[in-house]
Design an enzyme around this catalytic site. Structure first.
Site, PDB file in Angstrom:
ATOM      1  N   ASP A 147       0.616   5.172   0.021  1.00 10.99           N
ATOM      2  CA  ASP A 147      -0.223   6.367   0.058  1.00 10.99           C
ATOM      3  C   ASP A 147       0.380   7.415  -0.866  1.00 10.99           C
ATOM      4  OD1 ASP A 147      -2.272   5.537   1.838  1.00 10.99           O
ATOM      5  OD2 ASP A 147      -0.829   5.614   3.469  1.00 10.99           O
ATOM      6  N   HIS A 166       0.866  -1.164   0.000  1.00  8.44           N
ATOM      7  CA  HIS A 166       0.000   0.000   0.000  1.00  8.44           C
ATOM      8  C   HIS A 166       0.913   1.227   0.000  1.00  8.44           C
ATOM      9  CE1 HIS A 166      -3.624   2.224   0.600  1.00  8.44           C
ATOM     10  NE2 HIS A 166      -3.112   2.843   1.635  1.00  8.44           N
ATOM     11  N   HIS A 225      -6.877   9.229  -0.756  1.00  6.90           N
ATOM     12  CA  HIS A 225      -7.559   9.086   0.532  1.00  6.90           C
ATOM     13  C   HIS A 225      -6.832   9.659   1.746  1.00  6.90           C
ATOM     14  CE1 HIS A 225      -5.450   5.054   0.338  1.00  6.90           C
ATOM     15  NE2 HIS A 225      -5.137   5.413   1.569  1.00  6.90           N
ATOM     16  N   ASP A 246      -7.845   0.866   1.750  1.00  6.15           N
ATOM     17  CA  ASP A 246      -7.654   1.772   2.890  1.00  6.15           C
ATOM     18  C   ASP A 246      -8.599   2.970   2.874  1.00  6.15           C
ATOM     19  OD1 ASP A 246      -6.408   2.704   5.201  1.00  6.15           O
ATOM     20  OD2 ASP A 246      -4.903   3.842   4.105  1.00  6.15           O
TER      21      ASP A 246
HETATM   22 ZN   LIG Z   1      -3.700   4.506   2.753  1.00  2.80          ZN
END
Ligand SMILES: [Zn+2]
Length: 1014
Positions: free
Chosen positions: A264, A262, A578, A374
């Protein structure tokens, strides 16, 4: 037999920690190290490679926050190591617990080709296997001194989140820079013992398997000579071979593992750092794919692929090759893993359009799963968007973070507001960063709620949030868990393979209807107000730009700005990531986001102005045209067209009241603003109905303390409501405007270190009270709300979401209802009793709450809605939301749901007045029913010149209507969101007599490709 279980378990831990793991690298020699620190931002690779190095030694400090250092290591493989496996060990000062959250590196060869990424869980670089002895080693590391923001004492305010405030104190000390012999047998023994020890801890003490593992581990430990671990590791392994070979039971849970990191797209690091994070992780993962033939890796977010393509072409070439081999799997088909609560209908659609198109163009791959592990909750509008994008599955893990209620399914059909159902999976492993630990695997199997009817779940496996990805140790553990008694089985499988199996084994899964509300992170609907306003403004301007540019192209032959709009859309989509749109990033990210949105507004404004100029003709003309980009006519101007407006008939008045305050009237509404500047009454003249609940006053600003238990920018905890201050003190109350066209009063208040200036305006011909609020906000850890207590008795209210609205209860009967104490709206919320309703619309806020009370005085119900205006959390941005803000809301008494839809569009799409020679600009398309709402008018992305129009049913009912065009229509083809012909439209679309007949179901959206005749 005596129970010696804990004794053997403790022995395993100590011997592993102190003897066996250290023996993985039995011999080492130090590398020579040199360093150069770039003066400012990261430099191109060639520049970093060429810069002169200064000597630095292990133990020396390096790395001012956000700085980049180029570190060179040199050495010679000792002759005595010939035939052995040799690795470089590069520890930049890592904390093993923080992969992705502290310093990182990317290793390059002298020619500038990347080797692999370095992080706390990945410190090795393979030099030779087997070594000849005497090899010269020369490697360069682009080392990023990203500071730790989320520390061991998390959520403390820090200045490290922006390079402008972070200072220059070195953050790290070089820890180990060695060449070392890698003993693979010992490494394998470590993994045998870890897998069996971790499995053992999860098994029932009453079961035989636990004891078989214990005894085997004991025999293995007996076989290890602690003074010669390397010489005895093979013997120890052979003691474990038997228990490792015992197969899983037939009913064992089946885990589809997929390599994953993941990443971000921005969060506790700026966007520019994510570009490098992606390069490091993908360099690592392509290397791991080459080493491990069974391993598969997936990566979502087309934007991240686009970044490596642009910035690290050598890494991208490796990604491309692995994608072509089917082992590096693009996932999700979205531009980024966006928030889904706040993006508009069109923006949510374009996330899929641009994501899927990128994967199709670059790799010829089409995804059928939405991949949002997420994201902080999922709107009821999303299933239809996923389906219209040509996808059919959804994966997320986040709902397991809900604080109150446990979601009842892991695999289910999720039904949206229009009835579209999407096959959805929540990995029961409860993490998107699985590391193949025994506790995780056992948790997945135990936690899986669909046992007995389904057997498969998915485990995204690898370090994430800040990247890192899968390690060779995780792959080795997965191999041991492939078919192991007592454990769930593990196979590397692509997301699509998992979904196909899961769908096939579970033909009648349970159904969940409506939004997937996350009972956490509710304050992300409010934090960083300017980022949210920038998003909403950009979405509105993009609608206008596409509409007027398409109109200008078809009418005047002006050039359509395909590339510019494509780039602007992608920028807006990126910022819906997000942690950006939700306001949960560091100060640097939000500072840059504001600047980016300002630049986009300027650019889009130019596009709109030049298209309107082309349509209106010479500016010295005699007509003042109003351009109406909203989907409904106003002031006599057709939707999507321009004309000289018709003036409203009844004028406005404002009168001072003897008891203080003012009465504002426009023939449609009578509004009393009392001496405190609050709305004491708002009566719809036609019905005589009062909007404001007796004994209350509306547009009341309320201030709460707001110090959540953790996750400051993300969370508001329910106890915030226990304490409230009503801001009723008035500095001044004055008439601000008094013309026949509009009347305004202005109220100024001071509170704490802040001020609020509110202007309440009635306009001629508009059944709407406009409220502009300017706040100069200098509070900390406070929550500012604007309350509207309504005299409406209703169990539910409507809140706009993508392509429609959803209903939420006004009560708190169940724990599920009570947990929704802060929820999302797009442009309106609507409350009604049969025959009468009221809407509140908002130009830029998303968070709100609704409560109800029953009055002692008359037994009536007061339903109160409060818009959330501002917060002031101090983590991760210590100065969140400080400064000047402007909000616009409106109260619309007597509004049916269609009025709420209409006013919601109007508040975001103001009239634009342009003087020119044209008397009128006919809309390209017109619809003959108010509930048929145009969401986009644009030229087709394939540059064929076709016009693409997206329409949806906005009332929640069934509608038949006609779409007519102001050009001769040859053809209208229903399409998916990617503008490909699509038969999935459930309503009817027929072309007859040069018009399109539409019959749409509740909230149905349809995308039409219109071709002009001739
Ligand atoms: Zn995230």
């Amino acid at each position: 037999m005596h129970d010696d279980r804990t004794l053997v378990e403790s022995r395993l831990k100590r011997v592993l920690d102190e003897r066996i793991r250290p023996a993985v690298y039995p011999e080492s020699v130090p590398l020579e190290v040199g360093i150069w620190t770039a003066p400012g931002e990261p430099v191109p690779v060639a520049e970093g490679l060429a810069a002169p190095r200064a000597p630095i030694a292990v133990g020396d400090a390096w790395g001012a926050p956000w700085g980049t250092s180029w570190i060179t290591v040199t050495g010679t493989v000792p002759e005595a190591w010939a035939g052995r496996t040799v690795e470089a060990l590069i520890d930049l000062g890592f904390d093993a617990n923080m992969p992705g959250f502290q310093c990182e590196g990317l290793v390059y060869r002298p020619d500038g080709t990347p080797v692999k990424g370095l992080n706390p869980q990945n410190q090795w670089v393979r030099i030779a296997a087997p070594a000849a002895g005497g090899e010269q080693v020369l490697l360069h590391v682009e080392a990023a001194a990203n500071p730790v923001i989320l520390d061991y004492h998390p959520f403390l305010p820090t200045e490290l989140g922006d390079k402008e405030t972070a200072g220059d104190r070195p953050q790290y000390k070089l820890a180990r820079m060695d060449l070392a012999v890698f003993d693979e047998t010992v490494w394998q023994l470590v993994l045998d013992l870890e897998v069996l020890g971790e499995l053992m801890a999860e098994l029932p003490v009453e079961g035989a398997r636990r004891w078989e593992l214990l005894r085997a581990i004991e025999r293995a430990l007996d076989a290890v000579d602690l003074q010669d671990v390397n010489g005895t590791a093979a013997a120890a392994r052979s003691e474990l071979a038997g228990v490792l070979a015992a197969p899983a039971v037939p009913s064992a849970h089946r885990i589809s593992a997929i390599g994953h990191a993941h990443i971000d797209s921005a969060w506790l690091w700026p966007l520019r750092e994510t570009v490098r994070k992606v390069a490091r992780t993908t360099a690592n993962m392509t290397a791991l794919l080459e080493d491990e033939p069974d391993f598969l890796y997936t990566m979502s977010q087309a934007q991240q692929f686009a970044w490596i393509k642009e910035h690290r072409p050598e890494v991208y070439a490796r990604v491309r090759k692995a994608v072509a081999e089917g082992r590096f799997v693009p996932a999700g088909g979205m531009w980024v893993e966006s928030d889904t609560n706040m993006p508009s209908s069109e923006a949510m659609a374009r996330q899929f359009v641009h994501g899927k198109r990128f994967f199709l163009d670059e790799f010829g791959v089409e995804n059928h799963e939405a991949w949002l592990p997420d994201t902080f909750g999922f709107t009821g509008g999303l299933p239809q968007i996923i389906r219209n994008a040509g996808s059919k599955w959804l994966l997320t893990q986040k709902i397991s973070w809900s604080q109150v209620n446990t979601f009842p399914h892991h695999t289910f059909l999720w039904e949206g507001i229009d009835g579209t159902r999407i096959f959805t999976h929540f990995p029961p492993v409860d993490t998107y960063n699985c590391s193949m630990k025994g506790s995780e695997i056992a948790h997945a199997a135990r936690n899986f709620k669909d046992k007995g009817v389904a057997r498969h779940s998915l485990a995204p496996t690898g370090w994430g949030d800040g990247g890192g990805g899968t390690t060779r140790e995780m792959v080795a553990k997965a191999a041991r868990l492939r078919d192991l008694e007592g454990s769930a089985t593990v196979r590397w499988e692509k997301p699509a393979e998992f979904f196909a199996k899961a769908e096939a084994e579970y033909p009648n899964p349970p159904v969940w209807v409506g939004e997937l509300y996350l009972e956490l992170h509710r304050a992300t609907l409010t934090s960083q107000a300017k980022t949210k306003q920038g998003n909403r403004r950009s979405e509105n301007l993009l609608r206008e730009a596409e509409l007027w540019c398409a109109t200008a192209t078809l009418r005047t032959g002006a050039e359509y700005p395909y590339e510019q709009l494509d780039r602007i859309w992608k920028t807006v989509l990126l910022h819906q990531f997000h942690d950006i749109l939700p306001g949960s990033s560091i100060a640097w990210v939000h500072r840059e986001a504001e600047a980016t949105y300002a630049a986009l507004a300027e650019e889009l404004g130019d596009l709109i102005r030049s298209a309107q100029r082309a349509l209106a003709g010479d500016h010295r003309g005699e007509h003042e045209l109003v351009f109406n980009a909203a989907p409904h006519p106003r002031s006599g101007v057709a939707a999507g067209g321009a004309a000289v407006p018709t003036p409203a008939e009844v004028g406005c008045t404002v009168a001072e009241r003897p008891e203080g305050g003012y009465l504002l009237r426009n023939g449609l509404l009578d509004v009393v603003v009392d001496a405190d500047g609050l709305i004491a009454s708002a009566v719809e003249v036609a019905s005589g109905r009062e909007t404001v609940a007796p004994g209350t006053r509306a547009n009341l600003l309320q201030l709460h303390p707001d110090f959540p238990n953790m996750w400051d920018a993300w969370d508001v905890d329910q106890f915030y409501r226990n304490t409230v201050t009503d801001l009723t003190g008035v500095d001044s109350l004055t008439v601000f405007a008094e013309t026949a066209e509009k009347v305004s009063v202005r109220v100024v208040r001071s509170f704490g270190s802040s001020t609020a200036v509110q202007t309440l305006t009635l306009r001629a011909g508009e059944q709407r009270l406009d409220i502009e609020t300017l706040v100069d906000w200098h509070e900390t850890e406070k929550f500012l709300k604007a309350a509207f207590p309504l005299d409406v008795h209703t169990e539910r209210y409507a809140a706009e979401t993508q392509f429609g609205h959803l209903y939420r209860p006004t009560h708190t009967n169940t724990s599920w209802d009570a947990a929704k104490f802060e929820a999302c709206n797009h442009r309106f919320v609507h409350f009604d009793e049969p025959g009468w309703g009221v809407a509140l619309v908002t130009a830029s806020t998303y968070g709100h709450d609704v409560t109800r009370t029953v009055r002692d005085t008359d037994g009536g119900t007061t339903t109160t809605v409060r818009f959330s205006l501002l917060r002031a959390p101090r983590f991760p941005d210590p100065k969140t939301d400080q400064g000047l803000h402007r909000f616009r809301h409106a109260l619309v008494p007597g509004a049916a749901i269609g009025d709420a839809v209409r006013e919601g569009y109007r508040i975001g799409l103001p009239e634009r007045r342009v003087t020119g020679t044209a008397e009128r600009v006919a809309p390209l398309v017109e619809l003959d029913h108010d509930a048929l709402v145009v969401s986009a008018v644009k030229l087709a992305d394939d540059r064929s010149g076709d016009l693409v129009v997206r329409v949806y049913e906005a009332s929640g009912g069934r509608v038949r209507g006609r779409l007519t065009t102001s050009f001769p229509l040859a053809d209208a083809v229903p399409c998916d969101l990617l503008e490909r012909p699509w038969g999935g439209t459930r309503g009817e679309v027929t072309v007859a007599d040069g018009a399109v007949r539409l019959a749409l179901r509740p909230f149905e959206l349809v995308t039409l490709r219109l071709r002009a005749a001739g």
